[in-house]
Enzyme design. Structure first.
Site, mmCIF file in Angstrom:
data_model
loop_
_atom_site.group_PDB
_atom_site.id
_atom_site.type_symbol
_atom_site.label_atom_id
_atom_site.label_comp_id
_atom_site.label_asym_id
_atom_site.label_seq_id
_atom_site.Cartn_x
_atom_site.Cartn_y
_atom_site.Cartn_z
ATOM 1 N N HIS A 72 8.194 15.394 -3.820
ATOM 2 C CA HIS A 72 9.420 14.816 -4.380
ATOM 3 C C HIS A 72 9.276 14.634 -5.880
ATOM 4 C CE1 HIS A 72 11.585 13.054 -0.673
ATOM 5 N NE2 HIS A 72 10.784 14.017 -0.276
ATOM 6 N N TYR A 196 16.630 4.048 -2.744
ATOM 7 C CA TYR A 196 16.387 2.601 -2.741
ATOM 8 C C TYR A 196 17.727 1.947 -3.063
ATOM 9 C CZ TYR A 196 11.295 3.336 -2.888
ATOM 10 O OH TYR A 196 9.995 3.687 -2.590
ATOM 11 N N PRO A 288 5.874 -3.492 0.522
ATOM 12 C CA PRO A 288 5.946 -2.030 0.539
ATOM 13 C C PRO A 288 6.955 -1.399 -0.429
ATOM 14 C CG PRO A 288 6.893 -2.939 2.552
ATOM 15 C CD PRO A 288 6.290 -4.085 1.813
ATOM 16 N N LYS A 292 2.714 1.267 -2.574
ATOM 17 C CA LYS A 292 1.385 1.292 -3.190
ATOM 18 C C LYS A 292 0.209 1.016 -2.246
ATOM 19 C CE LYS A 292 2.322 2.392 -7.349
ATOM 20 N NZ LYS A 292 2.702 3.767 -7.004
ATOM 21 N N TYR A 380 5.383 4.436 -10.334
ATOM 22 C CA TYR A 380 5.689 4.929 -8.985
ATOM 23 C C TYR A 380 4.797 6.118 -8.609
ATOM 24 C CZ TYR A 380 8.478 5.777 -4.828
ATOM 25 O OH TYR A 380 8.876 5.936 -3.518
HETATM 26 P P1 RFL Z 1 -5.390 -0.530 7.862
HETATM 27 O O1 RFL Z 1 -4.579 0.694 7.909
HETATM 28 O O2 RFL Z 1 -4.795 -1.814 8.291
HETATM 29 O O3 RFL Z 1 -6.700 -0.230 8.732
HETATM 30 C C1 RFL Z 1 -7.590 -1.240 9.122
HETATM 31 C C2 RFL Z 1 -8.254 -0.823 10.425
HETATM 32 O O4 RFL Z 1 -9.205 -1.809 10.811
HETATM 33 C C3 RFL Z 1 -9.048 -2.078 12.193
HETATM 34 N N1 RFL Z 1 -9.579 -3.414 12.463
HETATM 35 C C4 RFL Z 1 -10.791 -3.631 12.991
HETATM 36 N N2 RFL Z 1 -11.757 -2.797 13.368
HETATM 37 C C5 RFL Z 1 -12.897 -3.341 13.881
HETATM 38 N N3 RFL Z 1 -13.083 -4.681 14.039
HETATM 39 C C6 RFL Z 1 -12.112 -5.556 13.663
HETATM 40 N N4 RFL Z 1 -12.276 -6.850 13.820
HETATM 41 C C7 RFL Z 1 -10.914 -5.036 13.106
HETATM 42 N N5 RFL Z 1 -9.784 -5.603 12.626
HETATM 43 C C8 RFL Z 1 -8.982 -4.601 12.242
HETATM 44 C C9 RFL Z 1 -7.557 -1.920 12.435
HETATM 45 O O5 RFL Z 1 -7.270 -1.676 13.800
HETATM 46 C C10 RFL Z 1 -7.242 -0.716 11.557
HETATM 47 O O6 RFL Z 1 -7.426 0.489 12.243
HETATM 48 O O7 RFL Z 1 -5.992 -0.792 6.414
HETATM 49 P P2 RFL Z 1 -6.440 0.262 5.244
HETATM 50 O O8 RFL Z 1 -7.311 1.339 5.799
HETATM 51 O O9 RFL Z 1 -6.930 -0.594 4.145
HETATM 52 O O10 RFL Z 1 -5.098 0.976 4.803
HETATM 53 C C11 RFL Z 1 -4.078 0.258 4.149
HETATM 54 C C12 RFL Z 1 -2.709 0.811 4.527
HETATM 55 O O11 RFL Z 1 -2.611 0.910 5.940
HETATM 56 C C13 RFL Z 1 -1.555 -0.055 4.012
HETATM 57 O O12 RFL Z 1 -1.842 -0.539 2.722
HETATM 58 C C14 RFL Z 1 -0.234 0.737 3.948
HETATM 59 O O13 RFL Z 1 0.197 1.094 5.228
HETATM 60 C C15 RFL Z 1 0.841 -0.088 3.256
HETATM 61 N N6 RFL Z 1 2.157 0.573 3.242
HETATM 62 C C16 RFL Z 1 2.465 1.567 2.347
HETATM 63 N N7 RFL Z 1 1.539 1.978 1.467
HETATM 64 C C17 RFL Z 1 1.817 3.025 0.622
HETATM 65 O O14 RFL Z 1 0.951 3.378 -0.185
HETATM 66 N N8 RFL Z 1 3.018 3.696 0.618
HETATM 67 C C18 RFL Z 1 3.985 3.341 1.480
HETATM 68 O O15 RFL Z 1 5.026 3.995 1.492
HETATM 69 C C19 RFL Z 1 3.755 2.215 2.357
HETATM 70 N N9 RFL Z 1 4.691 1.822 3.224
HETATM 71 C C20 RFL Z 1 3.124 0.227 4.188
HETATM 72 C C21 RFL Z 1 4.395 0.867 4.143
HETATM 73 C C22 RFL Z 1 2.847 -0.696 5.181
HETATM 74 C C23 RFL Z 1 3.808 -1.018 6.102
HETATM 75 N N10 RFL Z 1 3.449 -1.939 7.084
HETATM 76 C C24 RFL Z 1 3.689 -1.742 8.475
HETATM 77 C C25 RFL Z 1 2.533 -3.011 6.764
HETATM 78 C C26 RFL Z 1 5.371 0.552 5.060
HETATM 79 C C27 RFL Z 1 5.099 -0.402 6.017
HETATM 80 C C28 RFL Z 1 6.215 -0.738 6.960
HETATM 81 C C1 PHB Z 2 8.077 5.225 3.902
HETATM 82 O O1 PHB Z 2 8.516 6.380 3.934
HETATM 83 O O2 PHB Z 2 7.536 4.711 4.900
HETATM 84 C C2 PHB Z 2 8.189 4.407 2.674
HETATM 85 C C3 PHB Z 2 8.704 4.994 1.519
HETATM 86 C C4 PHB Z 2 8.806 4.235 0.363
HETATM 87 C C5 PHB Z 2 8.428 2.910 0.354
HETATM 88 C C6 PHB Z 2 7.901 2.320 1.515
HETATM 89 C C7 PHB Z 2 7.778 3.079 2.670
HETATM 90 O O3 PHB Z 2 8.551 2.173 -0.782
#
Ligand code: RFL
Ligand code: PHB
Length: 384
Positions: A72, A196, A288, A292, A380
């Site tokens: 994008h 957005y 989110p 980031k 971004y």
């Molecule tokens: P994770 O992905 O939470 O992975 C942690 C892992 O540890 C496990 N765990 C354990 N394992 C062993 N023993 C324990 N006691 C444990 N406790 C937990 C868990 O099961 C899991 O498998 O952390 P990590 O690797 O640091 O990754 C971080 C990302 O997942 C997170 O920052 C992003 O998903 C945030 N986020 C977004 N980030 C972006 O860069 N771009 C995005 O567009 C974006 N959109 C989002 C998001 C997060 C969202 N949610 C659901 C929080 C959109 C959403 C809706």
């Molecule tokens: C997504 O596609 O999940 C998404 C995109 C942009 C954001 C957060 C999540 O800022």
């Protein structure tokens, strides 16, 4: 059992760290609480910065990402009955983002680890951390894993951060007075780029996963539940918040995933204690809106890999000693950007007319001034 780096958590941070260490000849064991199918299906982020894509490609796990990811070159800010584009190609030439689901990154990393004979163990529910000051080891299921270093990659609710003695960490936190309802739907995106949208009814985001799957988010009250949001209500609300510019209609389809995510910000300083190093959501959370979280996790892991490589190849802990300091600069920039995007686009107190005027004024500014638009664009796509 013995390994060089004991990694807790098989999210993007833990899996990528294990893979990058393997490429440098450093051994690791990954211990994950959940099952493989669960972590491969967990729907989360979708926006990868250029630097994240480069890291995955250089590490040899980017083939499917390059094939299926959607590059994008801009995003749209929609407000006040108009849509204004932030054009990355003009504002930050040569830099862009790629839309590719986080669970696809996780699948690719698990496949690469297992193919290389990596030791990734799922459904390990009782990991405990010991000996951080001198001789670190992990225990689980009656076993003991001795390591030189422990990497806490277990997300916000994991065990590694709480195993640091009280009083060591300084915690910074902010809760927002709303949550995001996120859905996946089997329908072609109604827009080529992410939208957005700021409306008086609340924020909405139109994102996507593929030419046939769309991803949407709605700002909802902080205590909202999925049960309160049947499909018809979701589509009606998305239409009300997105069909606000002439000629735009939102196509609908079967919703096959729904979830509510609280909006919070969190930083733990420092990101290390003794022989334990925290990476990703274990150390910091961003709302989110700035996309980031996953990118910060990848950036932490890049810094930690360099530091561990130096430690194991020369015995010098100098880069490990400055690990937290190196990461926190980027973490705080992302914290600020995420707070700023969140504040700009969400509905806060409905009585706050002054606050609404400030939002609209800033949206006009950021979409008309090249200087202001460049600030948004360079944050971004990701700062170097
Ligand atoms: P994770 O992905 O939470 O992975 C942690 C892992 O540890 C496990 N765990 C354990 N394992 C062993 N023993 C324990 N006691 C444990 N406790 C937990 C868990 O099961 C899991 O498998 O952390 P990590 O690797 O640091 O990754 C971080 C990302 O997942 C997170 O920052 C992003 O998903 C945030 N986020 C977004 N980030 C972006 O860069 N771009 C995005 O567009 C974006 N959109 C989002 C998001 C997060 C969202 N949610 C659901 C929080 C959109 C959403 C809706
Ligand atoms: C997504 O596609 O999940 C998404 C995109 C942009 C954001 C957060 C999540 O800022």
């Amino acid at each position: 059992m013995r390994t060089q780096v004991g990694i807790i958590g098989a999210g993007p941070a833990g899996l990528l760290l294990s893979h990058l260490l393997h490429l440098r000849g450093i051994s690791s064991v990954v211990l994950e609480k959940r099952g493989r199918a669960y972590v491969e299906r967990r729907v989360r982020a979708g926006v990868l910065e250029q630097g994240t894509v480069d890291t995955l490609v250089e590490a040899g796990v980017g083939a499917r990402l390059l094939r299926e990811g959607l590059p994008h070159r801009g995003i749209e800010l929609r407000y006040g009955g108009q849509g204004r584009r932030i054009a990355f190609e003009k504002l930050v030439p040569g830099r862009s983002i790629t839309v590719y689901g986080q669970q696809e990154v996780v699948k690719d990393l698990i496949a690469a680890r297992l193919e290389a004979g990596g030791d990734v163990r799922f459904e390990i529910e009782d990991v405990a951390v010991h000996g951080l000051e001198a001789e670190p080891y992990l225990t689980f299921g009656g076993e003991r894993l001795d390591c030189d270093v422990i990497a806490g990659c277990d997300g916000f609710h994991g065990v590694s951060r709480p195993s640091i003695p009280p009083g060591v960490l300084r915690l910074f936190e902010r809760e927002y007075p709303f949550a995001w309802l996120g859905i996946l739907a089997r329908v072609a995106p109604s827009s080529e780029e992410l939208i957005y949208a700021r409306t008086e009814r609340g924020f909405a985001l139109h994102s996507m996963r593929s030419p046939t799957v769309s991803r949407f988010y709605l700002q909802v009250p902080p205590d909202a539940t999925v049960a309160e949001w049947p499909d018809e209500r979701i589509w009606a609300e998305l239409k009300a918040r997105l069909e606000t510019v002439p000629g735009f209609t939102l196509d609908t389809g079967e919703i096959f995933d729904k979830g509510v995510t609280p909006m919070r910000a969190f930083v733990a300083e420092p990101m290390q204690y003794g022989r334990l190093y925290l990476a990703g959501d274990a150390a910091h959370i961003v709302p989110p809106t700035g996309a980031k979280g996953l990118n910060l996790a990848v950036a932490d892991v890049r810094v930690l890999t360099e530091a561990l490589d130096r430690f194991f190849s020369t015995g010098s802990a100098d880069l490990l000693d400055t690990y937290s300091e190196s990461c926190l600069k980027r973490v705080w920039r992302a914290q600020h950007f995420s707070w700023w995007m969140t504040t700009l686009l969400h509905t806060f107190d409905s009585d706050d007319d002054y606050g609404r005027r400030l939002q609209l004024s800033y949206l006009d500014y950021v979409t008309s001034s090249e200087a202001a638009a460049t600030t948004l664009a360079e944050n971004y796509v990701g700062l170097p």
